[in-house]
Write a protein that holds these residues in place. Structure first.
Motif, mmCIF file in Angstrom:
data_model
loop_
_atom_site.group_PDB
_atom_site.id
_atom_site.type_symbol
_atom_site.label_atom_id
_atom_site.label_comp_id
_atom_site.label_asym_id
_atom_site.label_seq_id
_atom_site.Cartn_x
_atom_site.Cartn_y
_atom_site.Cartn_z
ATOM 1 N N ALA A 74 -3.832 -0.628 -5.197
ATOM 2 C CA ALA A 74 -3.798 0.414 -4.284
ATOM 3 C C ALA A 74 -3.037 1.481 -4.645
ATOM 4 O O ALA A 74 -1.975 1.285 -5.160
ATOM 5 N N LYS A 75 -3.365 2.588 -4.333
ATOM 6 C CA LYS A 75 -2.768 3.935 -4.764
ATOM 7 C C LYS A 75 -2.870 4.862 -3.786
ATOM 8 O O LYS A 75 -3.613 5.013 -3.115
ATOM 9 N N PRO A 76 -1.767 5.646 -3.567
ATOM 10 C CA PRO A 76 -1.590 6.682 -2.723
ATOM 11 C C PRO A 76 -2.606 7.988 -3.038
ATOM 12 O O PRO A 76 -2.477 8.018 -4.386
ATOM 13 N N ILE A 77 -3.035 8.586 -2.401
ATOM 14 C CA ILE A 77 -3.790 9.885 -2.709
ATOM 15 C C ILE A 77 -2.881 11.065 -2.735
ATOM 16 O O ILE A 77 -2.531 11.501 -1.404
ATOM 17 N N LEU A 78 -2.492 11.591 -3.631
ATOM 18 C CA LEU A 78 -1.522 12.831 -3.599
ATOM 19 C C LEU A 78 -2.017 14.146 -4.026
ATOM 20 O O LEU A 78 -2.660 14.066 -5.393
ATOM 21 N N LEU A 113 -2.059 -5.453 0.669
ATOM 22 C CA LEU A 113 -3.470 -5.868 0.724
ATOM 23 C C LEU A 113 -3.205 -7.249 0.173
ATOM 24 O O LEU A 113 -2.330 -7.526 -0.921
ATOM 25 N N PHE A 114 -3.986 -8.379 0.449
ATOM 26 C CA PHE A 114 -3.947 -9.806 0.087
ATOM 27 C C PHE A 114 -5.404 -10.300 -0.303
ATOM 28 O O PHE A 114 -6.143 -10.321 0.411
ATOM 29 N N LEU A 115 -5.447 -10.776 -1.639
ATOM 30 C CA LEU A 115 -6.565 -11.548 -1.931
ATOM 31 C C LEU A 115 -6.248 -13.063 -1.885
ATOM 32 O O LEU A 115 -5.550 -13.629 -2.580
ATOM 33 N N THR A 148 0.703 -1.058 -0.196
ATOM 34 C CA THR A 148 0.027 -0.003 -0.013
ATOM 35 C C THR A 148 0.834 1.237 0.119
ATOM 36 O O THR A 148 0.176 2.396 -0.370
ATOM 37 N N SER A 149 2.077 1.151 0.310
ATOM 38 C CA SER A 149 2.937 2.424 0.479
ATOM 39 C C SER A 149 4.165 2.113 -0.346
ATOM 40 O O SER A 149 4.710 1.364 -0.650
ATOM 41 N N THR A 193 5.289 -6.874 -6.638
ATOM 42 C CA THR A 193 4.754 -5.558 -5.925
ATOM 43 C C THR A 193 6.140 -5.214 -5.210
ATOM 44 O O THR A 193 6.726 -5.872 -4.609
ATOM 45 N N ALA A 194 6.425 -3.836 -5.134
ATOM 46 C CA ALA A 194 7.684 -3.461 -4.225
ATOM 47 C C ALA A 194 7.357 -2.001 -4.150
ATOM 48 O O ALA A 194 6.631 -1.173 -4.414
#
Length: 698
Positions: free
Chosen positions: A278-282, A148-150, A139-140, A661-662
């Motif tokens: 997931a994306k940060p809100i900038l 987050l995991f499905l 997420t970060s 993801t990284a």
């Protein structure tokens, strides 16, 4: 004799330091003189802005708490994380794997795995794990391990506090952590009431517990910090929110509808997940929150002449930077299954691309002439990218006999606006801030759209990849680099070093033009497969990367940056030395370019260093720079610095999907050989391989 600290007042000394890079500033303030070091340390608040400017000049992700952070120390820590990723590389001449203690394995097994204790037989091995879509994402963009995991078994969508929760460590990492924990307990033994015990007894007990825990990780499972969706959500799906039910619409209203939205009583609906994100809100360069999303489709098999009864939906959650859990839930649904979606967390909007001739805008779709086969094809997607606003979801409870009620489908919205492109769309992404959208087409066109306000949507630029490549490198020069690399790989194969090598693409970069060079005369498709850029910075600052992949031909990466004419251009290209049968996964944060793929040996991570700011200029000198390493054709803005192999990374067949993801600290990929990590007794072989670049013994 007067020194610099006695000659310069604080304001002047601050100006001098502001012109230095981070390493030079540290040397000046710490190693010049003792009095200068004391002077700066005693006025830390006055000089704090200098270290803060240096931190953000490097392009690091903003810390969560700006007021408490020591930017001088934090900048050093972030730089060390990148150096750890390049561990062992020496000027581009030799490359080594990362230390084994960096690797962790997270087994993915069914959640309910209970057996009768009275039966003394070993439990059966866990079933194989097949990730049919993107199922894990950090997420970060910074150093947090939150993920987050499905779950591929029960469909639960959870938020884990750390990607190393429930992870099996290697023996080396486990012993190092055990000794660190033992030292901590020994220092606190008076507080813990252990002052009567000897130090070696305390250390032995702590180490023994750590070994047992690592060998029996299935008995020490940590619960997720938040469950966004679980099995109960699946069981409580109200189909009347997605389709018209035939029993309630069997009159004239029923005949006015199309058959693909009406369900009969005996229709069975299959639910499939399409991926998570997931994306940060900038906003104005400041990170104010995070948005998470999951997508799924609903499909009912058709009967003979009937059209398939399908729909899809995207569900999102938002949270502020000060909140640990996600709150607001929104949803948007469609009468067809989309091909790709992208989040715009700032404007709470989603951009959707539909398959060719299947979406709601198929009347605008145009066939595309494949110049390689000279046949009309339908590669790529629709020519339309639609933007939809998310609608807040109202969780209204329903009875089990909802089929008896006359309800209508909900949350099927009309688009706010559509972006009509000149050719079928192959890739789309939304830049941080939400005001610019990048769209790639099957013909190699890069379209830049301004979409901040629905009333002022416009296409501000169109760039063609083929034209820019010819303008930047020249056809002969570019083909020469391709030919030399192919000949080198072919020679290695003839000497028996590669028994089953998959050659990289050997095509011309000018589409449709046949040029004879070393027997290479196939036109290459410059179709843009995906866009990659830093989630916390603008492309005007650090540029972006495009992936161009064609199955069976290979993959290219193009590095885009703004030139002195304030226009984007291709500054460097990378002909990835990977198998053309496995699509590579890309991560780019402005400085680090990580590629996960497969070569003639097995799975591999390729690490590239991209010029980010003038803080990196010293690393891009011509000394010991080996041109062409890792497929790089221009070493002025990017260089190949390391490659990572590991026994715990692999086990994939050609039909298996690989995901990655990284962020600045962690790299997470799925694997099928986790038992080869070299750690404790793992409960399975399939799961996630985590690389933690934070070296606890450095």
């Amino acid at each position: 004799m007067e020194t610099i600290d006695s000659l310069l007042p604080d304001n002047s000394l601050s100006d001098v330091i502001s012109f230095l890079d981070y390493k030079s500033a540290v040397r000046l303030t710490m190693a010049t003189s003792k009095t200068l070091s004391i002077r700066i340390s005693t006025q830390e608040s006055f000089y704090r802005h200098l270290w803060r400017d240096s931190f953000f000049r490097h392009g690091f992700s903003p810390p969560e708490d700006d007021k408490k952070i020591d930017y001088k120390i934090e900048c050093r820590r972030r730089l060390q994380l990148f150096r750890n990723l390049m561990k062992g590389s020496k000027g581009g001449l030799s490359y080594f794997n990362l230390p084994n203690r960096y690797f962790y394995f997270v087994p993915v097994t069914p959640s309910e795995n209970e057996y009768d204790d009275e039966i003394y037989t070993p439990p059966p091995p866990p079933p194989p794990v097949d990730f049919e879509c993107f199922s894990f994402v950090l997420t970060s963009p910074g150093t947090s391990g939150e993920m987050l995991f499905l779950d591929p078994f029960d469909g639960s969508f959870v938020l884990q506090e750390s990607c190393t929760d429930n992870a099996v460590a290697t023996d080396e990492a486990m012993m190092e952590q055990a000794m660190t924990d033992a030292a901590t307990v020994i220092r606190q033994r008076e507080t813990l009431g252990l002052e009567s015990l000897r130090e070696e007894h305390i250390a032995g007990a702590v180490i023994e517990e750590s070994v047992f825990r690592n060998n029996n990780i299935e008995h020490y499972q940590r619960d997720p910090s938040q469950v966004l969706m679980d099995l109960e959500d699946y069981l409580n799906i109200n189909l009347s929110e997605y389709f018209f039910l035939g029993r309630n619409h069997d009159n004239e209203e029923h005949h006015s509808m199309t058959n693909n939205v009406v369900l009969r009583d005996n229709d069975e609906v299959e639910v499939n997940f399409l991926g998570i994100d997931a994306k940060p809100i900038l906003v104005d360069g400041v990170m104010i929150g995070t948005m998470a999303a999951i997508s799924r489709s609903f499909c009912c098999n058709s009967r003979g002449w009937e059209e398939p009864k399908v729909c899809s939906e995207i569900i999102t959650w938002k949270r502020s930077i000060n909140s640990r859990n996600f709150g607001k839930r929104s949803v948007c649904r469609f009468r067809s299954v989309f091909k790709k979606f992208e989040l715009d967390p700032v404007f709470e909007r989603i951009y959707v691309m539909f398959p060719f001739n299947e979406g709601p805008f198929r009347r605008f779709d145009l066939p595309f002439l494949n110049e390689e086969t000279n046949h009309v094809g339908f590669i790529g997607g629709s020519c339309i990218v639609a933007a939809y606003s998310l609608q807040t979801y109202l969780n209204i409870s329903h009875d089990e006999d909802y089929r008896q009620k006359k309800e209508e489908p909900k949350y099927f919205l009309n688009p706010d606006f559509v972006l009509r492109c000149s050719n079928p769309v192959s890739a789309v992404n939304v830049l941080p801030g939400g005001e610019i959208v990048l769209i790639g087409t099957v013909t190699g066109d890069l379209e830049i759209w301004k979409t901040g306000s629905p009333a002022d949507v416009s296409r501000i630029n169109v760039l063609n990849v083929n034209f820019l490549l010819n303008e930047k490198f020249g056809t002969n020069l570019f083909l020469k680099s391709i030919s030399s690399e192919v000949n080198m790989r072919t020679e290695e194969t003839l000497h028996g070093q590669n028994n089953r090598v998959d050659l990289p693409p050997t095509d011309s970069v000018i589409e449709g033009e046949d040029i004879e060079t070393s027997g290479i005369s196939h036109p290459v498709s410059m179709t843009i497969s995906s866009f990659h850029f830093a989630a916390h910075r603008t492309i005007d600052e650090v540029g972006f990367v495009t992936l161009h992949y064609t199955y069976g031909k290979g993959a290219w990466l193009f590095i885009w940056k703004k030139c002195k004419w304030n226009k984007f251009e291709i500054c460097a290209t990378i002909n990835l030395p990977l198998s053309p049968r496995q699509k590579p996964r890309i991560h780019f944060d402005g400085r680090r370019l990580i590629v996960c793929g497969q070569d003639h040996i097995g799975m591999i991570l390729l690490i590239y260093y991209v010029l980010n700011s003038w803080e990196d200029l010293d690393s891009f000198t011509a000394v010991n720079q080996k041109t062409g390493d890792g497929g790089v054709t221009d070493g002025e803005v990017v260089k190949f610095v390391n490659c990572v192999r590991h026994g715990g990374l692999g086990g994939f067949a050609f039909y298996d999907s690989v995901y990655m993801t990284a962020n600045e600290r962690y790299v997470v990929v799925n694997t099928k050989t986790g038992h080869m990590l070299g750690g404790g007794a793992t409960p399975g072989t399939d799961g996630l391989l985590v690389i933690d670049l934070q070296d606890h013994i450095a």
